[in-house]
Motif scaffolding. Structure first.
Motif, PDB file in Angstrom:
ATOM      1  N   LEU A  62       4.757 -12.127   5.247  1.00 22.31           N
ATOM      2  CA  LEU A  62       4.816 -10.664   5.287  1.00 22.31           C
ATOM      3  C   LEU A  62       4.839 -10.095   3.867  1.00 22.31           C
ATOM      4  O   LEU A  62       4.202  -9.081   3.585  1.00 22.31           O
ATOM      5  CB  LEU A  62       6.058 -10.235   6.071  1.00 22.31           C
ATOM      6  N   ASP A  63       5.568 -10.775   2.972  1.00 22.69           N
ATOM      7  CA  ASP A  63       5.608 -10.319   1.585  1.00 22.69           C
ATOM      8  C   ASP A  63       4.221 -10.399   0.945  1.00 22.69           C
ATOM      9  O   ASP A  63       3.836  -9.529   0.159  1.00 22.69           O
ATOM     10  CB  ASP A  63       6.587 -11.165   0.768  1.00 22.69           C
ATOM     11  N   THR A  64       3.480 -11.462   1.306  1.00 24.92           N
ATOM     12  CA  THR A  64       2.132 -11.592   0.763  1.00 24.92           C
ATOM     13  C   THR A  64       1.238 -10.466   1.261  1.00 24.92           C
ATOM     14  O   THR A  64       0.424  -9.935   0.522  1.00 24.92           O
ATOM     15  CB  THR A  64       1.552 -12.952   1.151  1.00 24.92           C
ATOM     16  N   LEU A  65       1.444 -10.093   2.536  1.00 28.05           N
ATOM     17  CA  LEU A  65       0.698  -8.943   3.064  1.00 28.05           C
ATOM     18  C   LEU A  65       1.014  -7.698   2.239  1.00 28.05           C
ATOM     19  O   LEU A  65       0.114  -6.926   1.872  1.00 28.05           O
ATOM     20  CB  LEU A  65       1.080  -8.733   4.532  1.00 28.05           C
ATOM     21  N   GLY A  66       2.302  -7.528   1.906  1.00 22.92           N
ATOM     22  CA  GLY A  66       2.681  -6.395   1.064  1.00 22.92           C
ATOM     23  C   GLY A  66       2.039  -6.469  -0.305  1.00 22.92           C
ATOM     24  O   GLY A  66       1.568  -5.465  -0.843  1.00 22.92           O
ATOM     25  N   GLU A  67       1.994  -7.682  -0.868  1.00 24.92           N
ATOM     26  CA  GLU A  67       1.407  -7.863  -2.192  1.00 24.92           C
ATOM     27  C   GLU A  67      -0.070  -7.499  -2.183  1.00 24.92           C
ATOM     28  O   GLU A  67      -0.568  -6.805  -3.071  1.00 24.92           O
ATOM     29  CB  GLU A  67       1.598  -9.321  -2.596  1.00 24.92           C
ATOM     30  N   VAL A  68      -0.772  -7.964  -1.128  1.00 25.28           N
ATOM     31  CA  VAL A  68      -2.192  -7.649  -1.016  1.00 25.28           C
ATOM     32  C   VAL A  68      -2.385  -6.148  -0.856  1.00 25.28           C
ATOM     33  O   VAL A  68      -3.322  -5.567  -1.397  1.00 25.28           O
ATOM     34  CB  VAL A  68      -2.800  -8.438   0.162  1.00 25.28           C
ATOM     35  N   THR A  69      -1.432  -5.503  -0.148  1.00 21.24           N
ATOM     36  CA  THR A  69      -1.525  -4.053   0.014  1.00 21.24           C
ATOM     37  C   THR A  69      -1.363  -3.340  -1.327  1.00 21.24           C
ATOM     38  O   THR A  69      -2.084  -2.387  -1.616  1.00 21.24           O
ATOM     39  CB  THR A  69      -0.443  -3.575   0.990  1.00 21.24           C
ATOM     40  N   VAL A  70      -0.402  -3.844  -2.145  1.00 22.71           N
ATOM     41  CA  VAL A  70      -0.214  -3.246  -3.469  1.00 22.71           C
ATOM     42  C   VAL A  70      -1.500  -3.369  -4.285  1.00 22.71           C
ATOM     43  O   VAL A  70      -1.946  -2.405  -4.922  1.00 22.71           O
ATOM     44  CB  VAL A  70       0.964  -3.921  -4.201  1.00 22.71           C
ATOM     45  N   LEU A  71      -2.114  -4.556  -4.230  1.00 26.61           N
ATOM     46  CA  LEU A  71      -3.371  -4.756  -4.967  1.00 26.61           C
ATOM     47  C   LEU A  71      -4.444  -3.806  -4.465  1.00 26.61           C
ATOM     48  O   LEU A  71      -5.193  -3.218  -5.249  1.00 26.61           O
ATOM     49  CB  LEU A  71      -3.849  -6.188  -4.771  1.00 26.61           C
ATOM     50  N   PHE A  72      -4.506  -3.658  -3.129  1.00 31.20           N
ATOM     51  CA  PHE A  72      -5.512  -2.756  -2.557  1.00 31.20           C
ATOM     52  C   PHE A  72      -5.294  -1.332  -3.052  1.00 31.20           C
ATOM     53  O   PHE A  72      -6.241  -0.648  -3.446  1.00 31.20           O
ATOM     54  CB  PHE A  72      -5.438  -2.811  -1.025  1.00 31.20           C
ATOM     55  N   LEU A  73      -4.013  -0.916  -3.059  1.00 30.26           N
ATOM     56  CA  LEU A  73      -3.697   0.432  -3.540  1.00 30.26           C
ATOM     57  C   LEU A  73      -4.129   0.594  -4.993  1.00 30.26           C
ATOM     58  O   LEU A  73      -4.707   1.616  -5.371  1.00 30.26           O
ATOM     59  CB  LEU A  73      -2.192   0.678  -3.436  1.00 30.26           C
ATOM     60  N   THR A  74      -3.843  -0.445  -5.820  1.00 35.84           N
ATOM     61  CA  THR A  74      -4.229  -0.366  -7.228  1.00 35.84           C
ATOM     62  C   THR A  74      -5.726  -0.187  -7.360  1.00 35.84           C
ATOM     63  O   THR A  74      -6.195   0.684  -8.097  1.00 35.84           O
ATOM     64  CB  THR A  74      -3.795  -1.653  -7.949  1.00 35.84           C
ATOM     65  N   ALA A  75      -6.474  -1.028  -6.619  1.00 38.21           N
ATOM     66  CA  ALA A  75      -7.929  -0.936  -6.704  1.00 38.21           C
ATOM     67  C   ALA A  75      -8.408   0.433  -6.257  1.00 38.21           C
ATOM     68  O   ALA A  75      -9.302   1.038  -6.868  1.00 38.21           O
ATOM     69  CB  ALA A  75      -8.563  -2.026  -5.855  1.00 38.21           C
ATOM     70  N   ALA A  76      -7.765   0.973  -5.187  1.00 37.29           N
ATOM     71  CA  ALA A  76      -8.179   2.278  -4.680  1.00 37.29           C
ATOM     72  C   ALA A  76      -7.899   3.368  -5.707  1.00 37.29           C
ATOM     73  O   ALA A  76      -8.726   4.253  -5.934  1.00 37.29           O
ATOM     74  CB  ALA A  76      -7.451   2.566  -3.369  1.00 37.29           C
ATOM     75  N   ILE A  77      -6.710   3.292  -6.358  1.00 39.67           N
ATOM     76  CA  ILE A  77      -6.361   4.332  -7.331  1.00 39.67           C
ATOM     77  C   ILE A  77      -7.296   4.257  -8.537  1.00 39.67           C
ATOM     78  O   ILE A  77      -7.767   5.289  -9.033  1.00 39.67           O
ATOM     79  CB  ILE A  77      -4.887   4.191  -7.767  1.00 39.67           C
ATOM     80  N   VAL A  78      -7.581   3.016  -8.998  1.00 36.16           N
ATOM     81  CA  VAL A  78      -8.490   2.865 -10.135  1.00 36.16           C
ATOM     82  C   VAL A  78      -9.855   3.452  -9.779  1.00 36.16           C
ATOM     83  O   VAL A  78     -10.459   4.195 -10.567  1.00 36.16           O
ATOM     84  CB  VAL A  78      -8.600   1.382 -10.541  1.00 36.16           C
TER      85      VAL A  78
END
Lengths: 233, 118
Positions: A62-78
């Motif tokens: 579940l934490d890895t899912l959260g980590e991937v979500t954080v990465l996705f958010l970063t990519a989206a914001i960039v």
């Protein structure tokens, strides 16, 4: 001058704290309770040779899912921050110099090999030191090499977004399947655990980690492409 | 061994913080933060190290029965794997913001951005 003095004072205090920590640090001679549990139970329960992978993909899935979500958010914001400039249709202000013969030929030779290594690293994440995040970063480094050779090269944002979204959804889908057919969300015993140390072992871990690898590779690539497209504007 | 790694990590943290606090160029601050981030990761990984043990991968070198006496702590490694990836994301975000700041003001000098100063 006074500002630099305050900074040095702050760092000195921090250094004192660090020294204190270092002097009082006693390395463990035994694994602690959590690590002991992982060492004892990974082989029977998860079937993965690499215990770090077992922790990341299954015990702490579940934490890895959260980590991937954080990465996705970063990519989206960039993407959001940097995409505005492209729509203005600015033409290139300065002519970029040709990249050298060595770089061009070298990248033609190396890019397929680097992509292959990336795929190998994330498919074998449960057997060798490696996994989805490392493999994804290796794949993105191939994209970086292409961009170094030709900074103005256009990559298809649709393709990157499709790969990213598909692998993310499949990752979630496997997680939900684990809830229905196995013990819980992201349980890897969806598929037979198999024999320790073979490629098709550890249940769903190779599939989950490959999907994570594709997703992370696509996210890093989209960040690189977005940053690179600011070139020349 | 573990002391060397820890000292290196702590020195990197201090160096990175010094660079981030004294430089006024935003790009240099970003590089400094990356250095400090690396230092934190080194310290975290070195906490899990135990003398005379090997990596937490069960293969020929680590018989199943002796796993808990032969491997180092896998938990800090899993944590640092996460930390590295998130650190990369943060660095990318900082670079994107730096680009936006340069676009609006035409400078990367942090002391020129005084709107939020009181």
């Amino acid at each position: 001058m006074i500002k630099r003095f305050i900074v040095l004072l702050f760092l000195l205090a921090l250094g004192l704290i660090f020294t204190q920590l270092l002097v009082e640090y006693i390395p463990d001679s035994e694994l602690n309770l959590t690590a002991h549990y992982y060492a004892e139970h990974t082989a029977q329960d998860i079937g993965a040779s690499n215990i770090v992978t077992a922790i990341i993909v299954t015990y702490r899935g579940l934490d890895t899912l959260g980590e991937v979500t954080v990465l996705f958010l970063t990519a989206a914001i960039v993407g959001l921050l940097l995409s505005k400039g492209n729509y203005k249709g600015k033409s290139l202000q300065r002519q970029l110099p040709q990249s050298g013969e060595l770089l061009t030929t070298g990248s033609h030779l190396l890019v397929p090999l680097i992509l292959l290594l990336g795929a190998y690293v994330f498919i074998n994440g449960h057997l060798t030191p490696g996994g989805g995040f490392q493999g994804g970063a290796i794949i993105a480094s191939a994209i970086l090499l292409i961009l170094l050779t030709d900074p103005l090269r256009k990559f298809s944002h649709t393709l990157i977004a499709t790969i990213e979204a598909t692998s993310g959804l499949l990752f979630l889908f496997i997680g939900v399947l684990g809830m229905i057919y196995a013990g819980g969300f992201l349980d890897n015993r969806l598929l037979p655990v198999g024999e320790l140390g073979t490629l098709f072992s550890a249940g769903a871990i190779p599939f989950i980690y490959s999907l994570i690898g594709l997703k992370v590779g696509a996210e890093f690539s989209s960040m690189l492409v977005n940053l690179s497209e600011t070139e020349g504007s | 061994m573990v002391i060397i790694a820890m000292v290196t990590g702590f020195i990197l943290i201090l160096m990175g913080l010094y660079g981030a606090l004294t430089n006024t160029n935003i790009l240099r601050m970003i590089v400094s933060f990356s250095v400090a981030n690396t230092g934190v990761n080194i310290v975290l990984v070195s906490v899990g190290y135990m003398h005379g043990r090997t990596a937490p991968i069960l293969d020929n070198a680590v018989p199943l029965a002796e796993a808990s006496t032969r491997i180092i702590d896998p938990v800090p490694q899993a944590l640092v794997l996460t930390a590295i990836v998130i650190g990369l994301g943060i660095t990318t975000l900082m670079l994107a913001y730096a680009y936006k700041l340069y676009e609006t003001k035409g400078t990367l000098d942090i002391s020129k951005f005084s709107e939020l100063k009181w």
